[in-house]
Design a protein around this motif. Sequence first.
Motif, PDB file in Angstrom:
ATOM      1  N   SER A  39       1.052  -1.025   0.525  1.00 30.30           N
ATOM      2  CA  SER A  39       0.295  -0.224   0.058  1.00 30.30           C
ATOM      3  C   SER A  39       1.272   1.429   0.320  1.00 30.30           C
ATOM      4  CB  SER A  39      -0.320   0.069   1.362  1.00 30.30           C
ATOM      5  OG  SER A  39      -1.923  -1.276   1.126  1.00 30.30           O
ATOM      6  N   MET A  40       1.952   1.314  -0.313  1.00 28.70           N
ATOM      7  CA  MET A  40       3.083   2.403  -0.076  1.00 28.70           C
ATOM      8  C   MET A  40       3.238   2.230  -1.926  1.00 28.70           C
ATOM      9  SD  MET A  40       3.411   2.286   3.129  1.00 28.70           S
ATOM     10  CE  MET A  40       4.919   4.247   3.061  1.00 28.70           C
ATOM     11  N   GLY A  41       2.313   2.023  -2.688  1.00 30.95           N
ATOM     12  CA  GLY A  41       2.606   3.193  -3.757  1.00 30.95           C
ATOM     13  C   GLY A  41       1.820   4.642  -3.943  1.00 30.95           C
ATOM     14  N   SER A  42       1.671   5.056  -5.235  1.00 32.96           N
ATOM     15  CA  SER A  42       0.805   5.448  -5.173  1.00 32.96           C
ATOM     16  C   SER A  42      -0.730   5.181  -5.478  1.00 32.96           C
ATOM     17  CB  SER A  42       1.189   6.414  -7.013  1.00 32.96           C
ATOM     18  OG  SER A  42       0.487   5.655  -8.065  1.00 32.96           O
ATOM     19  N   ILE A  43      -1.988   5.883  -5.232  1.00 35.62           N
ATOM     20  CA  ILE A  43      -2.535   5.635  -5.437  1.00 35.62           C
ATOM     21  C   ILE A  43      -3.546   4.868  -6.770  1.00 35.62           C
ATOM     22  CG2 ILE A  43      -4.495   7.991  -6.020  1.00 35.62           C
ATOM     23  CD1 ILE A  43      -6.657   7.214  -4.389  1.00 35.62           C
ATOM     24  N   THR A  44      -2.545   5.567  -7.995  1.00 39.00           N
ATOM     25  CA  THR A  44      -3.045   4.814  -8.577  1.00 39.00           C
ATOM     26  C   THR A  44      -2.274   3.561  -8.656  1.00 39.00           C
ATOM     27  OG1 THR A  44      -2.934   7.305 -10.150  1.00 39.00           O
ATOM     28  CG2 THR A  44      -2.372   5.287 -11.764  1.00 39.00           C
ATOM     29  N   THR A  45      -0.910   3.475  -8.196  1.00 38.55           N
ATOM     30  CA  THR A  45      -0.229   2.125  -8.495  1.00 38.55           C
ATOM     31  C   THR A  45      -1.373   0.704  -8.282  1.00 38.55           C
ATOM     32  OG1 THR A  45       1.557   3.013  -8.996  1.00 38.55           O
ATOM     33  CG2 THR A  45       2.139   0.630  -7.610  1.00 38.55           C
ATOM     34  N   VAL A  46      -1.449   1.317  -6.600  1.00 34.63           N
ATOM     35  CA  VAL A  46      -2.285   0.492  -5.310  1.00 34.63           C
ATOM     36  C   VAL A  46      -3.275   0.354  -6.640  1.00 34.63           C
ATOM     37  CG1 VAL A  46      -3.405   0.030  -2.968  1.00 34.63           C
ATOM     38  CG2 VAL A  46      -1.265   1.560  -3.184  1.00 34.63           C
ATOM     39  N   ALA A  47      -4.236   1.121  -7.018  1.00 35.34           N
ATOM     40  CA  ALA A  47      -4.951   0.252  -7.714  1.00 35.34           C
ATOM     41  C   ALA A  47      -5.013  -0.502  -8.647  1.00 35.34           C
ATOM     42  CB  ALA A  47      -6.656   1.774  -7.884  1.00 35.34           C
ATOM     43  N   GLU A  48      -4.004  -0.137  -9.497  1.00 33.27           N
ATOM     44  CA  GLU A  48      -3.757  -1.187 -10.530  1.00 33.27           C
ATOM     45  C   GLU A  48      -3.586  -2.606 -10.029  1.00 33.27           C
ATOM     46  OE1 GLU A  48      -0.821   1.392 -12.527  1.00 33.27           O
ATOM     47  OE2 GLU A  48      -2.265   2.089 -13.783  1.00 33.27           O
ATOM     48  N   GLU A  49      -2.248  -2.593  -9.170  1.00 30.01           N
ATOM     49  CA  GLU A  49      -1.990  -3.814  -8.640  1.00 30.01           C
ATOM     50  C   GLU A  49      -2.949  -4.982  -7.820  1.00 30.01           C
ATOM     51  OE1 GLU A  49       1.374  -2.988  -6.360  1.00 30.01           O
ATOM     52  OE2 GLU A  49       2.543  -2.860  -7.511  1.00 30.01           O
ATOM     53  N   ALA A  50      -4.468  -4.252  -7.605  1.00 33.37           N
ATOM     54  CA  ALA A  50      -5.692  -4.714  -6.725  1.00 33.37           C
ATOM     55  C   ALA A  50      -6.548  -4.961  -7.686  1.00 33.37           C
ATOM     56  CB  ALA A  50      -5.597  -4.386  -5.494  1.00 33.37           C
TER      57      ALA A  50
END
Length: 291
Positions: A39-50
């Motif tokens: 959960s430490m990346g950008s909000i976009t990265t966290v969303a994409e990975e999930a």
Amino acid sequence: MPDIEFETVSQRIRALFESLTRAERQLANRMLENYPVSSMGSITTVAEEAGVSAPTVARMARKLGFSGFPDLQAALRRELEAAISDPITKHDHWASDADTTHILYRFTESVLDNLRNSLKQIDIEAFDRTVSLLSDRRHALHIVGGRITRSLADYFFTHMQVIRPDVTLVASNSNSWPHYLLNMQEGDVLVVFDIRRYEHNIVRLAEVAQSRGVSVVLITDQWGSPASKHSTVTFNLRIEVPSAWDSSVVPMTLVESLIAAVQADCWEETKARMKTLEDLFDHTKLFRKFL
């Protein structure tokens, strides 16, 4: 949801999990998968990975009680800093406190606060399930601790060895652990003690034991050892006190409660073992008798 002061983001996620939407649960599982790093990346990265949308991530942060995603990440950074703190950092944290109360009272109050808050968060069903696992004499019990927690492991082992047969204290030398794993069978139980500055080898031991069908009971701190990914039951306990060292009072309280519960659960068998042990003590004249 009960009125509990949640120490970590992961505890909030687990407490709210049943009330989350499908997308939010998908995000929650991803956040817990490699916690807290995932959960430490950008909000976009966290969303994409999930595999969810950015608004879902923002909504999740608010559901967890934060003003937004940056606030959630700030909490995760504080957790991470606390979890990897060395003794000097811990000491400096407490030394900066302007409280002039005598250390005896400050320390004791911290311990009592740890105990009160830990008891609020212990799942009684998880406790009872652990007692059933420990009482099951059809399967062997193995116990292991780390650099500091091996004293807790040894104490637990000494008592469980009296209560029931087939109990093994796993040596602290990880080079010998494959030999112990060789004897672990499906259905066995491994009790693991691991608190912050978590030990890589203990996490690996829990992982391999789980892969062999062993039920892993983890006793850890409020931030949670990475070994929790491989545990059947996890107890998150408060350990912070005004010291360079963490407190073992709450883990010891849990250990002694488990000992008392398992002893009561199979008292007749334990009583017979105790009588035999007392005869052996008399035979070896281990204890002085005054009469």
